[in-house]
Design an enzyme around this catalytic site. Structure first.
Site, PDB file in Angstrom:
ATOM      1  CB  SER A  22      15.757   0.765   1.515  1.00  0.00           C
ATOM      2  OG  SER A  22      16.404  -0.114   0.703  1.00  0.00           O
TER       3      SER A  22
ATOM      4  CG  ASP B  40      13.613   4.425   3.159  1.00  0.00           C
ATOM      5  OD1 ASP B  40      12.360   5.445   3.244  1.00  0.00           O
ATOM      6  OD2 ASP B  40      12.955   4.363   2.351  1.00  0.00           O
TER       7      ASP B  40
ATOM      8  CB  THR C 136       6.385   6.353  -6.865  1.00  0.00           C
ATOM      9  OG1 THR C 136       7.831   5.992  -6.794  1.00  0.00           O
ATOM     10  CG2 THR C 136       6.132   5.887  -8.560  1.00  0.00           C
TER      11      THR C 136
END
Ligand code: 13P
Length: 287
Positions: free
Chosen positions: A49, A84, A210
């Site tokens: 990220s 990302d 997740t």
């Protein structure tokens, strides 16, 4: 081998499995993901990220670390180093730093601007042999302090962006980043099927890996998802293992504080999480 994600995702799409993208935050994280991928002979995508890139001092440091680690750990499975949720500027920085894949997240722009910027980046990536992921319809939850509302992407807009020549497409189908709330409605397979119908062979990406129940993961893969992103689960297992180690008072024993010992249980916990996900996604032995 540091490679573009194109081949691994096309193979995954054809073979009806998904390649995991695991976000990295430091050396231990990176090592844990690479070693697990090698052990399981699985292709893998390392996600970075913009926040994690800054934390690790910049994209050049990240690219240099990953390349050196692949060599010194004798990693033979295909590895993609992927930005990302990249901003427009972030994408250019990662291309320059030596990443092999980028995600341009233009989902917060009006569709015309998303299309314009994505088109330009597709061209640059094609020249340099990088893979590129685009996003349509924001993915809910929190990502680096930005909270999206979560929505289902419009299948026509997905087709419009897929036709620009991106390698893979992330489309909101009710998925969110982080832990899912108790009243979460689940993935919208209706939306996923409608998108797949429009975009044909384009490998689809599922963010927010997740906490999605196993049966929904498997169904999403059967409907064209070829890449699944996992971040929060590695963070949670890392934190829990580290907490237990500290509570046991072990780092206070003996000769004194040893940072390598302190980080070891968390690193092992990440390895276990990555293994579990690779088995669930079906990528084991596919390298
Ligand atoms: P989670 O943090 O929910 O696993 O999502 C990761 C992700 O989608 C990164 O883009």
């Amino acid at each position: 081998m540091l490679v573009s994600a194109k081949d691994m995702l096309e193979k995954a799409r054809d073979g009806k499995y998904a390649v995991g993208q695991f976000n990295i935050n430091n050396l231990e994280w990176t090592k844990a993901v690479l070693q697990t991928a090698e052990e399981l002979k699985s292709p893998v995508i390392l996600g970075v990220s913009e926040g994690a890139g800054k934390y690790m001092t910049g994209y050049k440091t990240v690219a240099a670390m990953v390349k050196a680690m692949i060599e010194e750990l004798n990693i033979t499975v295909p590895v993609a180093l992927h930005l990302d949720h990249g901003s427009y500027d972030g994408c250019y920085k990662c291309i320059e730093a030596g990443f092999s894949s980028i995600m341009f997240d233009g989902s917060h722009y009006p569709i015309a601007e998303n299309v314009e910027k994505t088109t330009e980046l597709v061209k640059v990536c094609a020249e340099k042999g990088l893979s590129i992921e685009a996003e349509v319809g924001s993915i809910g939850g929190e990502e680096d302090g930005v909270v999206g509302m979560g929505e289902c992407a419009d299948p026509d807009e997905c087709k419009q962006v897929a036709d620009l020549g991106v390698t893979m497409l992330a489309a909101g189908i009710g998925n969110i980043h982080g832990k899912y709330p108790a009243n979460w409605a689940g993935l919208s397979f209706e939306t996923l099927a409608a998108i797949k119908e429009k975009v044909g062979d384009m490998p689809l990406v599922l963010h927010g890996g997740t906490g999605i129940p196993e049966d929904q993961i498997k169904k999403a893969i059967s409907l064209g998802v070829a890449k699944i992103n996992v971040n929060t689960e590695c963070q949670l297992t890392f934190a829990e293992a580290t907490r237990k180690y500290i509570e046991a008072g072990k780092d206070l024993e003996g000769k004194g504080f040893d940072p390598r010992k302190l980080l070891a249980p968390g690193t092992e916990a990440i390895k276990a999480t990555v293994k579990e996900k690779m088995e669930l996604f079906g990528s084991v032995g596919k390298a």
